[in-house]
Design a protein around this motif. Sequence first.
Motif, PDB file in Angstrom:
ATOM      1  N   HIS A 179     -29.760  23.062   9.808  1.00  0.00           N
ATOM      2  CA  HIS A 179     -30.439  21.905  10.377  1.00  0.00           C
ATOM      3  C   HIS A 179     -31.858  22.196  10.798  1.00  0.00           C
ATOM      4  O   HIS A 179     -32.612  21.298  11.114  1.00  0.00           O
ATOM      5  CB  HIS A 179     -29.668  21.402  11.603  1.00  0.00           C
ATOM      6  N   ILE A 180     -32.154  23.479  10.863  1.00  0.00           N
ATOM      7  CA  ILE A 180     -33.470  23.811  11.387  1.00  0.00           C
ATOM      8  C   ILE A 180     -34.355  24.327  10.260  1.00  0.00           C
ATOM      9  O   ILE A 180     -33.966  25.236   9.539  1.00  0.00           O
ATOM     10  CB  ILE A 180     -33.330  24.885  12.488  1.00  0.00           C
ATOM     11  N   PRO A 181     -35.521  23.746  10.094  1.00  0.00           N
ATOM     12  CA  PRO A 181     -36.416  24.198   9.018  1.00  0.00           C
ATOM     13  C   PRO A 181     -36.867  25.627   9.266  1.00  0.00           C
ATOM     14  O   PRO A 181     -37.060  26.023  10.412  1.00  0.00           O
ATOM     15  CB  PRO A 181     -37.600  23.223   9.106  1.00  0.00           C
ATOM     16  N   ASN A 182     -36.992  26.362   8.194  1.00  0.00           N
ATOM     17  CA  ASN A 182     -37.249  27.784   8.396  1.00  0.00           C
ATOM     18  C   ASN A 182     -38.715  28.188   8.319  1.00  0.00           C
ATOM     19  O   ASN A 182     -39.058  29.294   8.661  1.00  0.00           O
ATOM     20  CB  ASN A 182     -36.419  28.609   7.407  1.00  0.00           C
ATOM     21  N   LYS A 183     -39.566  27.285   7.865  1.00  0.00           N
ATOM     22  CA  LYS A 183     -40.971  27.666   7.817  1.00  0.00           C
ATOM     23  C   LYS A 183     -41.778  26.809   8.781  1.00  0.00           C
ATOM     24  O   LYS A 183     -41.452  25.666   9.028  1.00  0.00           O
ATOM     25  CB  LYS A 183     -41.520  27.460   6.398  1.00  0.00           C
ATOM     26  N   ALA A 184     -42.870  27.413   9.239  1.00  0.00           N
ATOM     27  CA  ALA A 184     -43.671  26.711  10.238  1.00  0.00           C
ATOM     28  C   ALA A 184     -44.223  25.395   9.694  1.00  0.00           C
ATOM     29  O   ALA A 184     -44.169  24.367  10.352  1.00  0.00           O
ATOM     30  CB  ALA A 184     -44.802  27.607  10.723  1.00  0.00           C
ATOM     31  N   TRP A 185     -44.733  25.416   8.472  1.00  0.00           N
ATOM     32  CA  TRP A 185     -45.368  24.193   7.975  1.00  0.00           C
ATOM     33  C   TRP A 185     -44.341  23.091   7.761  1.00  0.00           C
ATOM     34  O   TRP A 185     -44.628  21.920   7.945  1.00  0.00           O
ATOM     35  CB  TRP A 185     -46.173  24.453   6.699  1.00  0.00           C
ATOM     36  N   LYS A 186     -43.136  23.503   7.408  1.00  0.00           N
ATOM     37  CA  LYS A 186     -42.076  22.503   7.262  1.00  0.00           C
ATOM     38  C   LYS A 186     -41.782  21.849   8.602  1.00  0.00           C
ATOM     39  O   LYS A 186     -41.554  20.651   8.678  1.00  0.00           O
ATOM     40  CB  LYS A 186     -40.798  23.158   6.734  1.00  0.00           C
ATOM     41  N   THR A 187     -41.746  22.677   9.625  1.00  0.00           N
ATOM     42  CA  THR A 187     -41.493  22.146  10.961  1.00  0.00           C
ATOM     43  C   THR A 187     -42.545  21.113  11.319  1.00  0.00           C
ATOM     44  O   THR A 187     -42.220  20.010  11.767  1.00  0.00           O
ATOM     45  CB  THR A 187     -41.533  23.272  12.009  1.00  0.00           C
TER      46      THR A 187
END
Lengths: 355, 370
Positions: A101-109
Amino acid sequence: MSGHHHGENDHHTDHHHDHHDEHDHQVSSFHAFLRGIILFGFTLLFLSLFINGTISYYIAPKMMPFMYFAFGVLLILSVLQIIRSTSKNEEQDCGCEGHDHIPNKAWKTVLIYSIFIFPLVAGFVIPDRALDSSVADRRGVQLTGDVTTNQLINAEQLSLEEALARSEGKTAEDYLAEIDARGTGGEDEINHLTYDELYEMAGGFDEFYMGILDDAYQGDVITVTDDNFLDMMTVFDLYLDDLIGEEVEIMGFVYREKSMRVNQLVVARFSMTCCTADSQVFGMLVEGEETRQFDRDQWVQVRGVLESTTYVYKEESGDDEEPYEIEFILPVLNIKEIYEVDAPDTPYVYPNFNF
Amino acid sequence: MVTVAIVRRAQMEPNPQREKSKTKTFARSFGADLFGVLLLGAFLFLFFNFDLFKGDNAWVQLPDSWVNVNTIFLSIVIEALPFILLGVFVSALIQVYVKEDTIQRYLPQNAYAALFPAAVLGAIFPICECAIIPVVRRLIKKGMPLHVGVVFLVAAPILNPVVFASTFYAFRTEPTVLWSRMGLAFILAIIIGAILYLLFKNSHQLRESIRSKESSHTHHHTHEQSGQPGQKLTIFQRVKQVMYHTTDEFFDMGKYLIIGAFIAGVVQTFLDRQLLLAIGSNEWSSTAVMMAFAYVLSLCSEADAFVAASFGGMFTVGSLVAFLVYGPMLDLKNTIMLFAYFKVRFVIAFMVTVTVVVFSAIMVLQFFIL
């Protein structure tokens, strides 16, 4: 001795493990916190729409219970998420596998949360406005007579001008003569059809619409109100022939198509079933010299005499088929009176589901 | 001596690292908290200063067309929110409380006889489109026949009381849409299941390599609750789990709704009406376009009715039904998940079958029934 070794190795991997755990925990905790805040933002948006009454620009009154429900759920979830973000233990999982459920890359976040923040900002910052002619341009107007301006545009052969020109020959005397010929009492005035007469016309099965029509009469004039607007459009569609010559009063915003003549406009309203996105535009064509002075989106009140006109669409298909004609029958009001009014507090009309 | 030295070393080494990581952790968490609080502050500011933006002297002046986009965009989002929340909530409830074995028990053994009940099952267990693929995968691993899994996969996202409700409200004035949607979903699910049975029988089509995401980093996700959902957790914990799951799925799904609503708003405000009408009134082009649209938008089945309704004036009823039937069965998001869980040949066969069946059915519907 071997015991010691064992101890160190475990200790060492434990550190890495703890470090990973802590990091994970911190990350998921941050996300929970952020989500809680965003959910709270939605809660505030809903609250703001309720308090300021602007919810009616977006949602039909019928759907309000759902909105309150959403508000409650959003509030609860946002609080829970914030609590979740403060909890120290690992018990935060949802027990689902396969999708993280949690995006793994900063830009995705950044991207994902921006997507959620966007409607919040838009909702708070961008002015609310009732839909207007520019949207009607997009969607076309449903004119009574079961014709839309879309269809009229597509029927290229005759312009609306030319077709309506045919109706110009009629005069007031002609109207009265027609009514006399139909034998509704032979008086000089236009009669209010009695309920029984109306009932007979319909053959009895449309009690509902007869009831609406009957209620719409104020004196001799059929008055179209916010409540009965959509139903009246149907009434005019179904019973046009029987209602020719009746006086009608209607209020709406001015809408014009390029193909209309200068002395014509549509008196239109936006309908809303559940929300603005599904709004359709309904309206009546009115005609008279006075229309020249009104601009699009001005609100007007019109009193006029109902009559019908035909719009002929000639299809000439190339092959062996015979060219055919479709006749659209359009109701139109010949204006007796037209004047500007203030925009109503409730610009939209809603269907009544009283079947 | 050696041992002691090693012990000493081991004790010394991690310490500076530990110190550094501790400060980093603190700084990160402080930064994160600060950002969160600032965001909250921003929302509160906007909330209390309503007039700054909404009055006549608004700070932000946008051209009318963009205001219209915004109106349509927000109305779809706001309208769909309750249904999405309801949908993910019910879906989460089922996933936490219902053992998959229960689902298994109600199916007859015969391959063809199982198709019909499988579709009914889809109606009984309203699992959200987003969650259905992992659930079906678990079911198949537990022994559910492949084609039955397919029927369930295709039917459950549509034959769902929340979807029923949202479609009902969105198409209040056009009930044909609702019944077509539900009826077609049921029938087509069975047809698709039958076709895939013919092609694949009950062969093994799951991929085994899904372990990649469940490695050390996110290890707490391997906490499979599927086997024993009730045994280790208290009621309180289960309720919490449902709530957390709801929120997580809301964030998974919500972004597609927001993107889709925005696109719908832009398309309806800016696209040339003649063009839209030309496409929309022709049965063939409107259906194809709506299906493509549904595929790309990847909307949650609880919310797509509102997006579809916004095209009501321009596209044929049949094409809207196509949008509402095809989207939940197959879209960009699903496709990615399908390729992750199932073998390539199967997924491709699935995609082709669903597309052809839906398109044909809608054309039949448009020309002969509607």
